[in-house]
Design an enzyme around this catalytic site. Structure first.
Site, PDB file in Angstrom:
ATOM      1  N   SER A  62      26.707  16.338  28.065  1.00  0.00           N
ATOM      2  CA  SER A  62      27.537  15.156  27.828  1.00  0.00           C
ATOM      3  C   SER A  62      28.144  15.262  26.443  1.00  0.00           C
ATOM      4  CB  SER A  62      26.662  13.901  27.916  1.00  0.00           C
ATOM      5  OG  SER A  62      27.303  12.777  27.344  1.00  0.00           O
ATOM      6  N   TYR A  94      19.294   9.520  25.569  1.00  0.00           N
ATOM      7  CA  TYR A  94      20.261  10.254  26.393  1.00  0.00           C
ATOM      8  C   TYR A  94      20.949  11.330  25.559  1.00  0.00           C
ATOM      9  CZ  TYR A  94      24.348  10.939  29.452  1.00  0.00           C
ATOM     10  OH  TYR A  94      25.338  11.477  30.248  1.00  0.00           O
TER      11      TYR A  94
END
Length: 289
Positions: A144, A157
């Site tokens: 990401s 995350y």
């Protein structure tokens, strides 16, 4: 009778998180390119529906990527059903723990690590178990922008998505002598259920997600799952036969060219030349123009 044509004809692929979003988009792209595909997900209804849509050369396998026995069984099922494993796309993921660092709930953090990093590690482990003796294969994992930039994702995350990159690069070095490649894709914000849950009226509000992302787009339109799938197909194909240990952003320039360029400002349109020590130099002599 000849088999299906395409860049992945004859290949066998596993896609975790394959029932929706980027995963489902990639399953469709793999299938269109001739691959046989195992759709792995905890979403049994959505996974079965996707397999019913695509028909032959697809199989659904309910998989919890946190659980080693489940991942082991996934890989064994792919080999038993289709005869081999050529592509492992470790795509399953969740946003997980959110909120300020000083209020992080460790149960939420542990779940985030379990799905987003442990799940990738298990996928790599069991894919490598098959691919090393086979002498070929491709492992692709989803990271990401939050894994390479601060301030664009939740804390845990962000940490695990950075970890996916480090893990993949390390595995790429180990597996290279066996003819097995390992790479990472970095999707930008994609019109998907996960994004819709964050920026729109809920996971089902894809139109709302598209509208929200359109307001902050980096290029001409928001990213769609098919845009990411196109990059994954390239990495999975023989077109990328010597590509390993790479991180491929598919994010409309978010991570590599996210800021506005001063050279795009009209005030520079007629100022070609150079500047040194705060002044322009090298302008042509007006009498020579």
């Amino acid at each position: 009778m000849t088999g299906p044509a395409g860049r992945l004809a004859g290949k066998v692929a596993v896609v975790t998180g394959g029932a929706s979003g980027i995963g489902a988009g990639t399953v469709r792209a793999f299938h269109a390119e001739g691959a046989r595909v195992v759709v792995a997900d905890v979403q049994a209804e959505a996974g079965a529906a996707l397999v019913a849509e695509l028909g032959e050369r697809t199989l659904f396998h309910r998989t919890d990527v946190r659980d080693e026995a489940s991942v082991r069984d996934l890989v064994d099922t792919a080999v038993a059903h289709f005869g081999r494993l050529d592509i492992m796309f470790n795509n399953a993921g969740i946003i997980g723990a959110v909120g300020p660092i000083d209020r992080t709930r460790m149960d939420d953090a542990d779940l985030t690590v379990a799905v987003n990093l442990r799940g990738v590690l298990l996928g790599m482990k069991h894919a490598a178990r098959v691919m090393k003796p086979q002498g070929s294969g491709v492992i692709i994992s989803t990271s990401s922008p939050a894994g390479v930039m601060g301030g664009v994702g939740a804390h845990v995350y962000s940490a695990v998505k950075a970890g996916v990159i480090g893990l993949s690069n390390s595995v790429a070095a180990e597996l290279r002598p066996y003819g097995v490649r390992a790479n990472v894709v970095i999707p930008g914000a994609v019109v998907s259920a996960m994004t819709a849950d964050l920026v729109a009226g809920g996971a089902a509000d894809l139109d709302g997600a598209a509208a929200a992302l359109d307001r902050s787009r980096y290029m001409g339109r928001p990213l769609q799952p098919a845009d990411v799938a196109a990059g994954v197909v390239y990495l999975a194909s023989d077109d990328a036969a010597l590509v390993t240990g790479v991180v491929l952003p598919i994010d409309a320039g978010m991570t590599g060219a996210g800021g506005p360029s001063p050279m795009a400002d009209d005030k520079y349109a007629d100022q070609a030349g150079r500047r040194e020590a705060g002044r322009r130099v090298g302008d042509p002599d007006p009498q020579e123009v």
